[in-house]
Design a protein around this motif. Structure first.
Motif, PDB file in Angstrom:
ATOM      1  N   ASP A  33       0.869  -1.177   0.000  1.00 31.42           N
ATOM      2  CA  ASP A  33       0.000   0.000   0.000  1.00 31.42           C
ATOM      3  C   ASP A  33       0.911   1.234   0.000  1.00 31.42           C
ATOM      4  O   ASP A  33       1.263   1.760   1.046  1.00 31.42           O
ATOM      5  N   SER A  60      -8.075  -3.119  20.409  1.00 32.46           N
ATOM      6  CA  SER A  60      -8.323  -3.946  19.227  1.00 32.46           C
ATOM      7  C   SER A  60      -8.937  -5.285  19.618  1.00 32.46           C
ATOM      8  O   SER A  60      -9.808  -5.812  18.918  1.00 32.46           O
ATOM      9  N   ARG A  93     -11.229  -1.474  15.806  1.00 31.35           N
ATOM     10  CA  ARG A  93     -10.516  -1.961  14.626  1.00 31.35           C
ATOM     11  C   ARG A  93      -9.918  -0.770  13.890  1.00 31.35           C
ATOM     12  O   ARG A  93     -10.582  -0.147  13.059  1.00 31.35           O
ATOM     13  N   PRO A  94      -8.690  -0.391  14.204  1.00 32.18           N
ATOM     14  CA  PRO A  94      -8.082   0.771  13.559  1.00 32.18           C
ATOM     15  C   PRO A  94      -7.910   0.541  12.065  1.00 32.18           C
ATOM     16  O   PRO A  94      -7.712  -0.589  11.613  1.00 32.18           O
ATOM     17  N   ARG A  95      -7.998   1.614  11.304  1.00 27.30           N
ATOM     18  CA  ARG A  95      -7.841   1.544   9.856  1.00 27.30           C
ATOM     19  C   ARG A  95      -6.710   2.474   9.427  1.00 27.30           C
ATOM     20  O   ARG A  95      -6.443   3.484  10.090  1.00 27.30           O
ATOM     21  N   PRO A  96      -6.063   2.174   8.314  1.00 29.88           N
ATOM     22  CA  PRO A  96      -4.960   3.018   7.843  1.00 29.88           C
ATOM     23  C   PRO A  96      -5.444   4.302   7.179  1.00 29.88           C
ATOM     24  O   PRO A  96      -5.214   4.548   5.990  1.00 29.88           O
ATOM     25  N   THR A  97      -6.148   5.153   7.948  1.00 32.87           N
ATOM     26  CA  THR A  97      -6.542   6.469   7.456  1.00 32.87           C
ATOM     27  C   THR A  97      -5.341   7.408   7.532  1.00 32.87           C
ATOM     28  O   THR A  97      -4.342   7.113   8.204  1.00 32.87           O
ATOM     29  N   ASP A 111      -6.158  -6.159   9.786  1.00 30.56           N
ATOM     30  CA  ASP A 111      -7.224  -6.865   9.080  1.00 30.56           C
ATOM     31  C   ASP A 111      -6.911  -7.096   7.604  1.00 30.56           C
ATOM     32  O   ASP A 111      -7.745  -7.648   6.873  1.00 30.56           O
ATOM     33  N   ALA A 112      -5.741  -6.683   7.155  1.00 28.85           N
ATOM     34  CA  ALA A 112      -5.349  -6.902   5.768  1.00 28.85           C
ATOM     35  C   ALA A 112      -4.828  -8.330   5.590  1.00 28.85           C
ATOM     36  O   ALA A 112      -4.457  -8.995   6.560  1.00 28.85           O
ATOM     37  N   LEU A 144      -2.425  -0.913  12.258  1.00 26.10           N
ATOM     38  CA  LEU A 144      -3.375  -0.324  11.318  1.00 26.10           C
ATOM     39  C   LEU A 144      -3.734  -1.283  10.188  1.00 26.10           C
ATOM     40  O   LEU A 144      -4.757  -1.118   9.519  1.00 26.10           O
ATOM     41  N   TYR A 145      -2.885  -2.284   9.951  1.00 27.23           N
ATOM     42  CA  TYR A 145      -3.108  -3.232   8.857  1.00 27.23           C
ATOM     43  C   TYR A 145      -3.458  -4.625   9.372  1.00 27.23           C
ATOM     44  O   TYR A 145      -3.358  -5.604   8.637  1.00 27.23           O
ATOM     45  N   ARG A 149      -4.015 -11.633  11.583  1.00 28.58           N
ATOM     46  CA  ARG A 149      -4.424 -10.678  12.621  1.00 28.58           C
ATOM     47  C   ARG A 149      -4.003 -11.118  14.022  1.00 28.58           C
ATOM     48  O   ARG A 149      -3.433 -10.316  14.773  1.00 28.58           O
TER      49      ARG A 149
END
Length: 236
Positions: free
Chosen positions: A64, A109, A114-118, A149-150, A146-147, A215
């Motif tokens: 990313d 978490s 669930r943090p996101r890569p904003t 859940d990827a 931040l990742y 995860r």
């Protein structure tokens, strides 16, 4: 004997990072701090840079790049804080602060967050990662969370790109601060073969984690890294 013990710690850390996306420093750094404190932070950062480049080459297309750019932008002021910690102040206080932040994020978490890569999250994670990575060689957990859940290749490639550039920036900051010398370069060269062996052994573990275990592995390693930072601070 010292190099063999340090090399074993580096090899195990390299295997973990090759499978999960981070973990080289958080596995190896606590042991290196006990074996020979001079192996931190510069030799560890050099090894982390080389490992990240190998990982990025293996899964380049999954990275990313936008997220990497924002995290690196945040890392710049974090590096300044880390250099200040190494040169002027007791680094353990920075390590404790980073550890508390990471443990809090892991706990949230596990419960519900669930943090996101904003963009804001990446900037903050970059700052915390830059400070922790420069002062103690452990800077992966803030960005990795931040990742969480990827999918596995996305996590490994993105963190590989971030570590490759970020570690180089940290080394440059320490170089300006007068912390990089010939002894550090020799130590990194002696430990490099162990790192390469660990990376090569990571392929089978990588395939196992990609079956839905990425995860849990990220959360467990992030918590482990924070605890390792607290351990380093206690020993400092």
């Amino acid at each position: 004997m010292t190099i063999a013990l340090a090399g074993l710690a580096v090899a195990v850390g390299a295997l973990v990072q090759g499978a999960v996306g981070f973990g080289l420093a958080l596995v190896a750094a606590p042991f290196l701090a006990i074996i020979d404190p001079r192996l931190l932070p510069v030799p560890m950062l050099i090894l982390a840079t080389a490992h990240a480049m190998l990982a990025l080459r293996r899964e380049f297309r999954h990275a990313d790049w936008t997220g990497v750019g924002w995290a690196l932008l945040g890392r710049l002021p974090g590096i300044a804080l880390g250099v200040l910690a190494v040169a002027v102040l007791p680094p353990r206080w920075f390590a404790v602060a980073v550890a508390i932040i990471v443990l809090t994020c892991v706990a949230l978490s596990v419960v519900r967050w669930r943090p996101r890569p904003t963009v804001p999250a990446l900037l903050v994670a970059g700052i915390v990662s830059g400070a922790g990575g420069t002062a103690s060689s452990i800077g992966g957990p803030p960005v990795a969370l931040l990742y969480q859940d990827a999918h596995g290749p996305r996590v490994r490639a993105t963190l590989g790109a971030y570590f490759a550039a970020g570690s180089l920036l940290s080394i440059a900051g320490l170089l300006v601060g007068g912390q990089v010398d010939a002894d550090a370069l020799r130590a990194a060269a002696l430990l490099a073969p162990f790192m390469i062996v660990g990376f090569l052994l990571s392929s089978p573990a990588r395939r196992l984690l990609d079956r839905g275990w990425t995860r849990p592995a990220v959360l467990a390693l992030a918590a482990g890294g924070a605890l390792a930072l607290l351990g380093q601070a206690a020993l400092a």
